[in-house]
Write a protein that holds these residues in place. Structure first.
Motif, PDB file in Angstrom:
ATOM      1  N   THR A 146       0.824  -1.222   0.000  1.00  0.00           N
ATOM      2  CA  THR A 146       0.000   0.000   0.000  1.00  0.00           C
ATOM      3  C   THR A 146       0.852   1.264   0.000  1.00  0.00           C
ATOM      4  OG1 THR A 146      -0.118  -0.059   2.430  1.00  0.00           O
ATOM      5  CG2 THR A 146      -1.898  -1.150   1.209  1.00  0.00           C
ATOM      6  N   ASN A 191       0.997   3.192   3.375  1.00  0.00           N
ATOM      7  CA  ASN A 191      -0.207   3.858   3.870  1.00  0.00           C
ATOM      8  C   ASN A 191      -0.827   2.971   4.953  1.00  0.00           C
ATOM      9  OD1 ASN A 191      -3.115   4.475   4.096  1.00  0.00           O
ATOM     10  ND2 ASN A 191      -2.706   5.933   2.439  1.00  0.00           N
ATOM     11  N   LYS A 192      -0.783   3.436   6.211  1.00  0.00           N
ATOM     12  CA  LYS A 192      -1.231   2.615   7.342  1.00  0.00           C
ATOM     13  C   LYS A 192      -2.726   2.334   7.313  1.00  0.00           C
ATOM     14  CE  LYS A 192       2.580   4.196  10.224  1.00  0.00           C
ATOM     15  NZ  LYS A 192       2.995   5.064  11.343  1.00  0.00           N
ATOM     16  N   ASN A 193      -3.512   3.280   6.844  1.00  0.00           N
ATOM     17  CA  ASN A 193      -4.960   3.058   6.750  1.00  0.00           C
ATOM     18  C   ASN A 193      -5.269   1.899   5.798  1.00  0.00           C
ATOM     19  OD1 ASN A 193      -5.836   5.072   8.519  1.00  0.00           O
ATOM     20  ND2 ASN A 193      -5.720   6.649   6.936  1.00  0.00           N
ATOM     21  N   LYS A 194      -4.651   1.949   4.603  1.00  0.00           N
ATOM     22  CA  LYS A 194      -4.900   0.910   3.608  1.00  0.00           C
ATOM     23  C   LYS A 194      -4.319  -0.435   4.054  1.00  0.00           C
ATOM     24  CE  LYS A 194      -5.114   4.039  -0.376  1.00  0.00           C
ATOM     25  NZ  LYS A 194      -4.494   4.427  -1.669  1.00  0.00           N
ATOM     26  N   ALA A 196      -3.940  -1.477   7.149  1.00  0.00           N
ATOM     27  CA  ALA A 196      -4.828  -2.005   8.190  1.00  0.00           C
ATOM     28  C   ALA A 196      -6.061  -2.647   7.563  1.00  0.00           C
ATOM     29  CB  ALA A 196      -5.227  -0.889   9.149  1.00  0.00           C
ATOM     30  N   SER A 197      -6.576  -2.015   6.512  1.00  0.00           N
ATOM     31  CA  SER A 197      -7.750  -2.548   5.816  1.00  0.00           C
ATOM     32  C   SER A 197      -7.424  -3.893   5.158  1.00  0.00           C
ATOM     33  CB  SER A 197      -8.227  -1.548   4.763  1.00  0.00           C
ATOM     34  OG  SER A 197      -9.332  -2.053   4.047  1.00  0.00           O
ATOM     35  N   ASN A 227      -7.989  -2.837  12.908  1.00  0.00           N
ATOM     36  CA  ASN A 227      -8.201  -1.423  13.162  1.00  0.00           C
ATOM     37  C   ASN A 227      -6.869  -0.704  12.969  1.00  0.00           C
ATOM     38  OD1 ASN A 227     -10.930  -1.623  13.851  1.00  0.00           O
ATOM     39  ND2 ASN A 227     -10.420  -2.202  15.964  1.00  0.00           N
ATOM     40  N   ARG A 228      -6.912   0.529  12.498  1.00  0.00           N
ATOM     41  CA  ARG A 228      -5.674   1.283  12.292  1.00  0.00           C
ATOM     42  C   ARG A 228      -4.895   1.411  13.594  1.00  0.00           C
ATOM     43  NH1 ARG A 228      -3.005   6.072  12.428  1.00  0.00           N
ATOM     44  NH2 ARG A 228      -1.849   6.659  10.539  1.00  0.00           N
ATOM     45  N   THR A 229      -5.593   1.663  14.704  1.00  0.00           N
ATOM     46  CA  THR A 229      -4.915   1.825  16.005  1.00  0.00           C
ATOM     47  C   THR A 229      -4.198   0.538  16.405  1.00  0.00           C
ATOM     48  OG1 THR A 229      -7.019   1.286  17.082  1.00  0.00           O
ATOM     49  CG2 THR A 229      -6.452   3.621  16.876  1.00  0.00           C
TER      50      THR A 229
END
Length: 461
Positions: free
Chosen positions: A428, A431-434, A436-437, A442-444
């Protein structure tokens, strides 16, 4: 033949101690009591390395270092100082010193650092000799290597540089296609004229035609003045069209005409302009396959592929990795005011075994990152990014064989988890959001795991 070490220090106790110790290490030793005497001896004697004190009367250690650069920059120089500050160290490195020792020091420190400095000197000399063997006319300042594969590239460049033949450079991303294009241009009869570079993949299709061929005032919305294109700017020089495989069919037709007739029409004009330009192109795609599939014009392909030059990926020339690391290390130290002395043997071995999917560009970025983060000393296996030092291997996701002696369940699971996280981040583009998905986390939770496992330092920022 014994290597000669010159010791320059105004303290007699230091000179005598080093004289005795270095002779025990089988070195030929010369002694000087001040910088002035040391500089004179450098002119008269053949010296391999110098140990010089920073603070001396008449001529300081820094002045001696600068003098060494004038006399023979291949001499390995180590600064000795009782004023061991980062500022002094950086100043010495910038002046040309290999490294520095802070007084008081252990004699074993001298032994180890001197051994590394002489190894570095030998590598520099060998590299110079290699370049001479490849003939001075190559002048490929940033193309480093001694493998048969890269020598083949050098040979092709030598043969085609001083012609006007069209060249197609192929190779994976990061192999150095633009460097080869520059080597061709700057070793040609057009070297005093411009080399204009265009990345065909980086410019939107609707703008690329205007970028290449220019446009007339009023030819489209926003065309407030007549603007020359890259071909016109490259007149009597060379134009390098990178990522040529991404060019649209419409522009392929126009490029074909330039190659055939040496003329083009700016956007909005019906008057052709003649141009004298050498065309060099590059791609990481398989154009012959694109031709078969109808994605690239066959006639244009044959026009471009007059002189094909293929740059092998770094994994196919591992013998070049040490030279490249040395080159990038030296440059990163200089550009970032750092003083990393080198890579350990183990770290070099790991680097030679790694596949380097990003090729030379990835290696360059990794070396610079390590230099910036480490700051000084030697790069060890532990300093290497996780995906290089063993975290990312072909067998991580493959069948697991449990040896008779057993394995550490926690270690294997932890390693597997680390690899999953890093692979998701890499996929990704960090990109931590992507990421995590992708992992259904969860992102956290992902951020906490990255911090807990100390993976942050392995993430490309």
């Amino acid at each position: 033949m014994k290597e000669t070490i010159l010791v320059i220090d105004d303290e007699e106790v230091i000179r005598k101690a080093l004289d005795k110790f270095l002779k025990q290490q089988k070195y030929h030793v010369l002694l000087a009591s001040d910088g002035e005497q040391g500089c004179q001896m450098l002119k008269e004697e053949s010296v391999d390395a110098v140990l010089v004190d920073l603070m001396m009367p008449k001529v300081s250690g820094l002045e001696v270092v600068k003098k060494i650069q004038e006399i023979n920059p291949d001499i390995a120089c180590i600064m000795m100082t009782a004023f061991g500050t980062i500022a002094n160290a950086i100043e010495a490195i910038k002046a040309g010193a290999y490294h520095y020792l802070t007084k008081p020091f252990e004699l074993d420190e001298v032994k180890d650092l001197l051994h590394k400095a002489l190894d570095y000197k030998r590598l520099k000399v060998e590299n110079v000799q290699l370049k001479r063997q490849l003939k001075d006319k190559y002048k490929f300042d940033n193309i480093i290597g001694e493998s048969e594969a890269i020598k083949g590239v050098f040979s092709l460049i030598e043969k085609v540089a001083n012609t006007d033949s069209t060249v197609l450079i192929t190779g994976e991303s990061g192999t150095g296609k633009e460097l080869v294009a520059r080597a061709i241009h700057y070793n040609s009869q057009r070297s005093d004229k411009p080399l204009i570079t265009v990345n065909c993949a980086a410019i939107p299709e609707n703008l690329l035609e205007s970028e290449l061929f220019g446009h007339m005032k009023g030819s489209f919305t926003g065309a407030i003045s007549t603007t020359p294109g890259r071909f016109e700017m490259a007149h009597r020089g060379s134009i390098f069209l990178d990522e040529i495989g991404d060019m649209s069919p419409k522009l392929q037709v126009k490029l074909l005409r330039v190659l055939q007739e040496r003329r083009f029409e700016p956007v909005g004009s019906t008057r052709p302009k003649e141009v004298d330009v050498r065309v060099i192109t590059a791609t990481n795609r398989k154009l012959e396959v694109m031709v078969e599939e109808g994605g690239f014009r066959e006639d244009l392909y044959y026009r471009l592929n007059v002189i094909p030059i293929h740059i092998p990926p770094l994994r196919e020339r591992p013998e070049d990795i040490r030279l490249l690391i040395d080159f990038f290390l030296s440059r990163a130290n200089k550009n970032n005011s750092k003083c990393v002395t080198g890579f350990s043997k183990e770290a070099l071995k790991v680097c030679e075994q790694y596949e380097w999917q990003g090729n030379v560009r990835e290696l360059e970025n990794i070396v610079e990152r390590l230099v910036v983060l480490k700051g000084g000393g030697t790069i060890t296996v532990e300093d290497l990014p996780f995906h290089i030092n063993g975290g990312e291997t072909k067998d991580v996701f493959g069948p697991l064989v449990i040896p008779d002696r057993g394995i550490s369940f926690k270690s294997v699971v932890s390693k597997f988890e680390n690899e999953l996280i890093l692979k998701a981040l890499k996929k990704t583009h960090w990109n931590k959001n992507k990421a995590a998905s992708l992992l259904n986390l969860n992102r956290t939770t992902l951020v906490e795991k990255i911090k807990k496992k100390q993976l942050e330092k392995f993430i490309i920022g």
